[in-house]
Structure formats: C-alpha cells, structure tokens
Design a protein around this motif. Structure first.
Motif, short mmCIF file in Angstrom:
data_model
loop_
_atom_site.label_atom_id
_atom_site.label_comp_id
_atom_site.label_asym_id
_atom_site.label_seq_id
_atom_site.Cartn_x
_atom_site.Cartn_y
_atom_site.Cartn_z
N LYS A 749 0.84 -1.19 0.00
CA LYS A 749 0.00 0.00 0.00
C LYS A 749 0.87 1.25 0.00
CE LYS A 749 -4.43 -1.31 2.05
NZ LYS A 749 -5.41 -1.03 3.13
N ASP A 751 0.91 5.79 -0.54
CA ASP A 751 0.22 7.07 -0.52
C ASP A 751 0.08 7.53 -1.98
OD1 ASP A 751 -0.71 9.67 0.01
OD2 ASP A 751 1.36 10.45 0.06
N GLY A 761 -3.03 3.44 9.02
CA GLY A 761 -4.37 3.98 9.12
C GLY A 761 -4.74 4.96 8.02
N GLN A 762 -3.91 5.10 6.98
CA GLN A 762 -4.20 6.07 5.91
C GLN A 762 -5.43 5.61 5.13
OE1 GLN A 762 -0.87 7.13 3.48
NE2 GLN A 762 -2.09 8.34 2.03
N ASN A 763 -6.46 6.48 5.08
CA ASN A 763 -7.74 6.09 4.48
C ASN A 763 -7.70 6.02 2.97
OD1 ASN A 763 -9.00 5.93 7.00
ND2 ASN A 763 -9.51 8.10 7.01
N ASN A 764 -6.90 6.84 2.33
CA ASN A 764 -6.90 6.88 0.86
C ASN A 764 -5.73 6.09 0.26
OD1 ASN A 764 -4.85 8.59 1.62
ND2 ASN A 764 -5.25 10.09 -0.01
#
Length: 798
Positions: A749, A751, A761-764
């Motif tokens: 994953k 950014d 915890g990054q939502n996007n």
C-alpha cells in the motif's frame, strides 16, 4: 480349275508381297520416327498446371490465382459410372485394346485417302494422352503415326488406370476448367463424387468440342450430346433402363460457378501471393501450391465486420456527403438498369437509384431490378456534411436528403435497407498470437476492391500515445517504478533548428502537477511522457525500444519520440505490443503456416520463434534433457524485457481499461485485458492496441492523405469501438488469461500523492506493485516525499 488355283496362288503371293512391303514401309517409318519420339516414362513425373490456392488455418479457401482451374484426382477417386461415361463418349474398348482401335484407324485412313484430310481421328483415350502431352494438334499423317507409336509405348509403360487418370486430369473442358474435378466445380459447384449421372454424362461430352458443346454457352447442343452419351451407356450395358430414362429426362442444371471463395480476406491473399512470387516467379500460378495461412477464419470475419462497421459509423457521425451522382433525365427502367450495371457493390454497400421521394421514406431501384423502400429510421441520420467538425441541421423530411434520380448506396440491415455511403475515411486492423507472432486476422482497409493499398502493412503513420508504453517500459528498466512521480507541468524546449520554441501540451491544455507513472500512462499525460524520456535519455530509450522489433532508423532522436512521432505500420505496432502481452519476448509476425503440392505433400513449413518461459533466449531449451524433442528443434523467441518489467507494464495497461482512456472496453466484462489508446496532433490518426495473453490486436483509423478526423475523434471514439467489436467475437468462448506474476514482485500500500509507503491507518491508501528491490522504504506521513525509483531533479518535481 488349274488356272483358278494358279491365279489364287499368284494373288496370295501378291498379297504377301504387298503385306511385306507394307511391313517394310511401316518399319522404315518407325525406325525413322522412333528416335525422335519423347520418353514415355516422363508421364510418371508429369506436373499438371494447377492454380495457386490460399487457405485459412482451418482450410477455408481465401483465393485462387492462375489461368487454369484444375484439381488433379486419383483414379481410385473417380466414380465408376463417370469412367463409363467417358468410355461411351470417347473409347468404349479402352480397357481391352492395346492403345489403338483398328476400326477407327481404318476409318481415318479411308477419309485421308478419299478427301486428303483426316476428319475423325479414330483416337483412343491412350492416343489422346499421347497427343495432349507430347504432340501438336495438326492433322497430318506424320503426327498421326507418331501418336500411334506413342500410344503403343504408353500402353507398355503404364497401366490402364494410370493412363485414364492422366487423361481426365489433362483435358480441357471449357470455362477455364482443366480436368474433371475442376469441371465439376465450374459447372455444378460440386465435387465429382457429388454429381448425378446426367451431370457426369454432360462433362464426358465436353472433350470433343468444349466450346460448341458447352452447357452454358450452347445448352441445346450440350443437351443433345449428353443424351447421346447416355444412350451409348445404355447400349453398352453400363446403365439400366431406369437409370437411362431418369438421366435423359433430367433438366440442364449447369451454370457457371467461380472459385468457391469461403473467406473474404483479399489483403491476406495478396500478401501471400506477393511473398511467394519473389521465391517462385511465374511458376507460382501453375504448380498447384496449396498455401495454408495462420489466419483464423472466425477472427478474420470478425475483423472484417468490425472495421467495416466502425468506418461506416464514423462516416455517419460526420454527415451525409450526398449522392454519388445524379441522372440527367428521369429514371426509366432501361436507364436505371444500364447505369447500375456498370457499378460495383463494396463491402455490402449496394448501388441504387432513387425513383420516388416521399415525406418520410424513399423508393429506390437496385441492380437486380427490385424496388426497395427505405423508411425514415434508416434515413434520418443523414445530416448534411459540412466539414470534419460540422454537420448541417437534422433533416425533417426525405426531400431534405435526396431527390429522384440520385445514385446512392444502400446497406442491408435486419430491418430492411439503410441509406449509406462509401466512407472516405480509412482504417486498418491486425491481430496475432503473442506467443509466436502468427497473424490471426488482418484487414488493410474498408474494401480491397475499392482500394488495394494495404494500410496494415504499408501505411507509415504516427502512433501517438499508442507508442507510450514502450517509453514507459524503458523507464521501468532504468530505475523507475509505477509509483515514481513525474511533474505534469509546462515545459519549453529551445532548438536552433526550429523556427520557434516547442511548447508541448496535454490535450486538455491543463497541467496536473506531480503524477505517478501509472496515472500518467492510463490518463495519457503528454508532459509526463516527455519528462520521463528526458530523464532516462533519448539514446538509452531508443536502444531499448528497438528491441521490440522497431527499425531504429525510424525512431526520432528527440523528445517527440515520447509522443509517438515515429512512422510505423499497424503490423509493426501490434508486433511490438506482443512482447507486452507474452511476458517480454520478441516475436516476428508470420502468415504462411505451410505449403503443400497438389497431392498434399509438404513443401515448406513455418518454424517461428516461440515463447518458451523455461528456455534460454537462444535456439535451444535451457534444459535440453528436460524438454521434448519437438521443443528442442523449435527456435525460441529472445527475451527483450525483464519478466518483472513485462508484468508491471501489463498491470499498468490494464488500468487504461479499468479507469483510463479506454473504459469503454469494460463492456467486455473481462479482467485480463490491457491496452492503450493513441491520438496524434489535430486528431489525424486514431489508434487502439489491446491484448490478453492469447491475442493482441490493433486498430488504426485515419485518412490516406492525413487530415483531421474531427475535434471529437480520438483513439477512444474512432478506433477503440472497432477493437471492442472484434474482441467480443474473438474471445467469446475463451477463458480469461491474464499475466502471471513472476518472482520478485511485491504488492504494497502506498500514498497516492507521494508514491511512498502509506502511513498506518491512511484512508486513501492504494495498492501498488513493485520489483522487490524498488519498494519504497519510507512512509509518506510527515515527510517531504523521498521518491523511489529514478533520480529526479527539482525541475522534474516542480
């Protein structure tokens, strides 16, 4: 009594003396002519002049080239009653005599003595073989004597069955048909074993006078000849009373049948013909080669249909250009018939002449004389063409579109007939197997008979953004990743050789700032491609890209290369994409699978380099002991991409369909498809190339003399629908076959803004794939964004 006996003895001695003199004369003639006679045993090696025939991979006839239509058959394949029909017509004692018929020769000799000419040759089938293969057709005693001598020799050297086989395969039977199988096809559209007794008798009657007794040009005389042969067969005991009566009462059913073309692929046929002509010359048209291509008939039909429909759809979007011509006077039946007789149908577009215009429909006369009504739903599309960017107002009545006497085109639809027009725009299509380059389908334009220029192989056009994947692949091989950031921002290039500075733009004329490579590719951002090429270096990119099979001399040594300014053919483009589809191997396109002689003996067979993932890049398997013998002999396609790079490119190009410029292809509902659109400056060329692991195909749309397709025409609107229509058919029953993830690929994953690791915890956060050594090592949260993959300067980022 004594005087009578003396006279009898004298006459006997005189007869014997005369006979001896005749024998001496015959012997003298024989020994004078015999040395000049050809060798009969050459008949065993005879090669019939047989046309070139070209087939699809599933044996559907594509084309036939050659003046003489002939299909040699073996004696065992000839029906018995067909043999008997020829015996009745030509030589009833063929299987009993020694090659000559004494009665027939005596009759010919008497005609020669009384008239000075030979009127009926008295020839047996054996003598006709001698004449047809070795002699001229002149009517002289010397030629006749040679014919007799050769017939005797032939009977000594060959069996009766061999002689008969030579005869029925050599004889001319009218309408360019040589031999009985060709005649069966020409007159009845069937093979010899499918003919009726009456039809066989009709063909058996042709050797004597193939023009005068021809059932097409002279049916009455042909019918008399046929019935005479049937009567002879009955008299000789070959057929029963009932067989004779039924056959003699049969109507004449012969009509001309052209070459039974089963698959419309004229561009393919011409490619094969021209390639083989360089090797075999004029003999190509006579040696009876059967050429089996790699073409899949179902895919070829789908390609023909998709390209035709796509070009017609483009043509309709841009309005009606008006009738092809206008009659000078009122359209009388005679004038209509004579006008349409000189016109040709192209790709199902049939010529017609408007005879009546009503409020919401028209009546038109077609070439077969039928009157056709075209209703409003098939007319209302015809807004007047103004330019590539402008059409006139929507018509309200049929009189806004057409007038009586207009020469138009009609297209058959499920609901009747539709007003159409020959498109001025052109296109090309090519599809091949990624694992070995076998061409599965190819169309070089709207219609071969309308324009024979093969745009798939001959048209050098700029691919535009369709070329970008090769630049991106070069970048991935040189340190970049799908998450690397490139700034989508204005840039100006100064070049002393140019009259002004170059200011490249995105089509939207907007700029989007730092952009990940994946996004730059599926959204086709021009500035990202330019900066990416500048970062890796033009020479580095060219050296890498030519490995896909592109001619380095046609790859420009400047940054415009990133926007697809190389001049390439559609076949070159689809071949390059094959490496993106097959895991990184370069293959070469090929069309001819094998060549056979008229008897099915193999003359030549293709040995293409094939993808072998367990092999080295040479011509032998990596572990020869572990490979089958056939694999050991098969050339192996060289690897031109790291398997991980190939996987990353396939994965990125899938996003072009999932969320990029080719989302229309999602209608296919397949997860294994990938591809790229392409549009050049001023929309002069529109492209789409797409693939899965089993099939790669490209479509190009444009004008032969480059001009804009229109400001709303792009690869996604003009080319992609053609590709979709083809793939919908070509892959209808095929399971999904997407890329296999190689070792060394990691999915993490990241950014989406920085391309770095997502923070906890990054939502996007989104998933991205990397080579294991290129995975970002720092999280995005709280950093300025240390980019992985590729050394970028401040200018690159900002």
């Amino acid at each position: 009594m004594g005087v009578f006996l003396s006279l009898a003895k004298f006459l006997l001695k005189l007869a014997l003396a005369g006979f001896v003199l005749v024998l001496l004369a015959v012997a003298g003639v024989y020994y004078s002519l015999a040395p000049e006679l050809p060798e009969v045993d050459t008949l065993r090696e005879v090669q019939f002049q047989t046309p070139l025939r070209i087939y699809s991979s599933d044996s559907k006839l594509i084309a036939e080239f050659g003046e003489k239509r002939r299909t040699p058959v073996a004696y065992d394949s000839i029906p018995t009653d067909f043999v008997q029909a020829f015996q009745a017509a030509e030589d009833s004692r063929f299987f009993e005599h020694i090659g000559i018929d004494i009665k027939g020769l005596a009759r010919a000799a008497m005609q020669l003595a009384t008239s000075g000419q030979i009127q009926s040759g008295g020839s047996t089938i054996t003598m006709q073989v001698a004449k047809n293969f070795f002699l001229t057709r002149e009517r002289t005693f010397t030629r006749k004597f040679n014919e007799i001598l050769l017939a005797l020799r032939i009977e000594q050297e060959l069996t009766k069955e061999e002689i008969f086989e030579l005869y029925v395969n050599k004889i001319y039977l009218g309408q360019r048909a040589y031999g009985i199988e060709a005649a069966a096809n020409v007159y009845y559209g069937a093979s010899i074993d499918e003919l009726t007794l009456a039809q066989k008798a009709m063909i058996a009657g042709l050797p004597k006078a193939p023009s005068a007794d021809n059932p097409i040009s002279n049916p009455n005389r042909a019918l008399e000849r046929r019935n005479w042969i049937l009567q002879r067969m009955h008299g000789l005991g070959y057929i029963s009373d009932q067989d004779y009566e039924e056959a003699a009462a049969s109507p004449l059913t012969a009509r001309y049948h052209g070459a039974d073309i089963e698959l419309d692929a004229p561009y393919i046929a011409e490619m094969v013909r021209s390639e083989l002509f360089e090797q075999y010359g004029e003999n190509l048209y006579n040696d009876g080669f059967r050429v089996y291509t790699t073409i899949n008939s179902g895919m070829q039909e789908a390609a023909n249909r998709a390209l035709r429909d796509g070009l017609l759809a483009y043509s309709e979007r841009h309005g009606y250009r008006g009738p092809e011509s206008q009659l000078d006077t009122a359209p009388t039946p005679e004038l209509v018939a004579s006008t349409l007789a000189g016109m040709t149908s192209y790709a199902g577009l049939e010529p017609a002449i408007v005879t009546e215009v009503m409020d919401k429909s028209i009546r038109a006369s077609r070439r077969n004389g039928e009157e056709t009504v075209v209703e409003w739903p098939e007319l209302e599309w015809a807004r007047r063409y103004r330019s590539s960017n402008l059409v006139g107002p929507a018509p309200r009545t049929a009189t806004d579109i057409l007038s009586v006497g207009d020469v138009i085109r009609l297209q058959a639809t499920d609901n009747g007939w539709r007003l159409s027009q020959l498109p001025q725009v052109q296109g090309a299509f090519a599809a091949l197997k990624p694992n070995d380059g076998a061409i599965q389908a190819l169309a070089g334009g709207f219609n071969f008979n309308l324009n024979k220029f093969n745009r798939a192989t001959q048209a050098l056009r700029q691919p535009g953004s369709n070329f970008k994947p090769f630049v991106y692949a070069a970048a991935l091989e040189n340190g970049f990743t799908p998450a690397s950031l490139i700034n989508d921002a204005p840039v100006v290039f100064h070049d002393a050789s140019l009259e002004s500075s170059w200011r490249p733009e995105n089509y939207s004329r907007q700029f989007y700032g730092p952009t990940r490579l994946r996004e730059g590719l599926y959204k086709s951002r021009n500035l990202v491609s330019i900066r990416l090429l500048r970062a890796i270096g033009i020479e580095t990119a060219v050296d890498y890209i030519q490995g896909f099979g592109f001619d380095p001399e046609r790859l420009p040594r400047n940054l415009s290369l990133s926007l697809g300014t190389a001049d390439l053919t559609p076949l070159e483009i689809v071949t390059g994409y094959a490496a993106l589809a097959n895991g990184g191997y370069r293959v070469s396109p090929y069309l001819i699978q094998r060549i056979e002689d008229p008897y099915g003996n193999l003359i030549q067979e293709a040995r293409p380099a094939r993808v072998c993932e367990d092999c080295d890049t040479g011509t032998e398997p990596a572990d020869a002991a572990a490979q089958p013998t056939e694999a050991a002999a098969q050339p192996v396609a060289p690897r031109v991409m790291d398997p991980r790079t190939a996987y990353l490119m396939y994965n990125m190009l899938q996003d072009v369909i999932r969320q990029g410029t080719a989302t229309r292809a999602r209608v296919l509902e397949r997860g294994d498809l990938a591809g790229k659109t392409g549009t050049t400056n001023d929309q002069k060329d529109a492209w789409f190339t797409g693939f899965n692991r089993d099939l790669v195909a490209t479509t190009w749309v444009g004008f032969d003399q480059p001009q804009t397709l229109g400001r709303r025409e792009f690869g996604s609107t003009a080319a992609l629908p053609i590709w979709i229509d083809f793939m919908q058919s070509a892959l209808a029953d095929a399971p999904e076959n997407g890329p296999t993830q190689p070792d060394g690929i990691v999915r993490v994953k990241i950014d989406p803004s920085s391309g770095l690791l997502a923070y906890p915890g990054q939502n996007n956060a989104i998933f991205e794939v990397f080579r294991a050594e290129d995975v970002p090592t720092q999280p995005a949260h709280g950093t300025a964004g240390n980019r992985s993959g590729g050394a970028l300067t401040t200018d690159d980022i900002f």
